[in-house]
Write a protein that holds these residues in place. Structure first.
Motif: not given
Length: 132
Positions: A1-12, A67-81
């Motif tokens: 997951x790219x930085x734009x997606x992570x930032x937008x999701x985190x802000x939301x 989910x963002x924590x999972x993307x960064x520190x765990x299973x990226x595919x599951x976190x992205x879901x």
């Protein structure tokens, strides 16, 4: 997951978490009614629903952050879901707010436009950034 997606999701997610106490506990305050664009008449009758909406939004915010924590520190595919599902909830919930306005449930009519757009932009940006 790219930085734009992570930032937008985190802000939301953070916005939903910040608005939770306003919707859930402070709905009877005039400044909150003005902020949310709602009329003060009948607030006691809708406090149950505003509490539940606030709680659901907070859960979506927490889910997104997990989910963002999972993307960064765990299973990226599951976190992205998890992030995609949370952002879809945010986007669809905001669109239903606009539909409620179109059906005449928002008073004054047209009062949801600012909130609908504001609530839809960040999850939409996140979902688009994830898709590309």
């Amino acid at each position: 997951m790219n930085a734009t997606a992570q930032l937008a999701a985190a802000l939301a997610a953070l916005i939903l978490l910040a608005v939770f106490p306003v919707e859930a506990f402070l709905i009877d305050r005039p400044w909150v009614q003005k902020f949310l664009g709602i009329e003060p008449h009948g607030i006691r009758n809708v406090h149950l629903w505003s509490f539940c909406i606030g709680a659901r939004n907070a859960l979506a915010g927490v889910g997104t952050l997990i989910g963002l924590g999972m993307v960064r520190y765990g299973d990226e595919a599951t976190g992205t879901t998890v992030v995609v599902v949370s952002c879809l909830y945010m986007l669809l919930a905001s669109l239903f707010m606009g539909v409620a306005d179109l059906l005449g449930y928002w008073r004054p009519r047209g009062g949801s436009v600012r909130g609908t757009i504001g609530a839809a932009v960040l999850p939409a940006v996140a979902l688009i950034a994830i898709a590309v």
